[in-house]
Design a protein around this motif. Structure first.
Motif: not given
Length: 176
Positions: A48-59
């Protein structure tokens, strides 16, 4: 219905943005691995971090879905054999186990008795989920729309700290 035959237990729709990670897939072998749930969460957190998907509660929701699916495989299917994450218009989480019996999310839960809530959490936290037979086992999968995972980008040139001049529509000190 999901890939292959089986149960397609979720529905949902939404417009998603593609993003730079379309089509990337990561696999983690978990057969006979101690601490599979923690390893699965760590693996997912890195992806998620590598894909830029770690910035919301949904992560965090995605991490909980991984925990529930890997835990269910450990409790009901003699362990998780593999965790697969695929990035595209959705984050697709797949857990492969070695038991062909499909999960029964409508099973009766007894008040005060732990357990029995995993698939209900998966259903609530994901946009879609389901399962299908795969070889000598099955795959239980869940999807979360990428639009729910996209991190809000910070302004690369934030204003300096301290007092700021009022902009259009904003009132400065002492203005009415």
């Amino acid at each position: 219905m999901g890939a292959g035959s089986g149960v397609d237990a979720g529905s949902g729709s939404g417009v998603c943005s593609g993003g730079p990670v379309m089509g990337q897939r990561r696999r983690l072998a978990l057969r006979s691995v101690r601490g599979a749930v923690g390893k699965g969460r760590d693996f997912t957190r890195r992806a998620l971090r590598d894909w830029g998907w770690d910035g919301r509660e949904s992560a965090e929701d995605a991490l909980l879905v991984v925990s529930e699916l890997v835990t269910n495989a450990a409790l009901h299917a003699h362990g998780c054999e593999e965790l697969v994450l695929t990035a595209g218009e959705t984050l697709r989480i797949e857990v492969l186990d070695g038991v062909t019996e499909l999960p029964c999310p409508g099973a009766v839960r007894r008040p005060g008795v732990p357990g029995g809530h995993g698939l209900h959490l998966v259903r609530r936290l994901s946009d879609r989920w389901g399962c299908y037979p795969a070889g000598a086992g099955k795959v239980v999968w869940a999807e979360i729309e990428s639009s729910r995972l996209t991190a809000r980008r910070r302004d690369p040139n934030p204003p300096p700290p301290g007092p700021q001049r009022p902009g259009p529509g904003r009132r400065g000190p002492g203005r009415r």
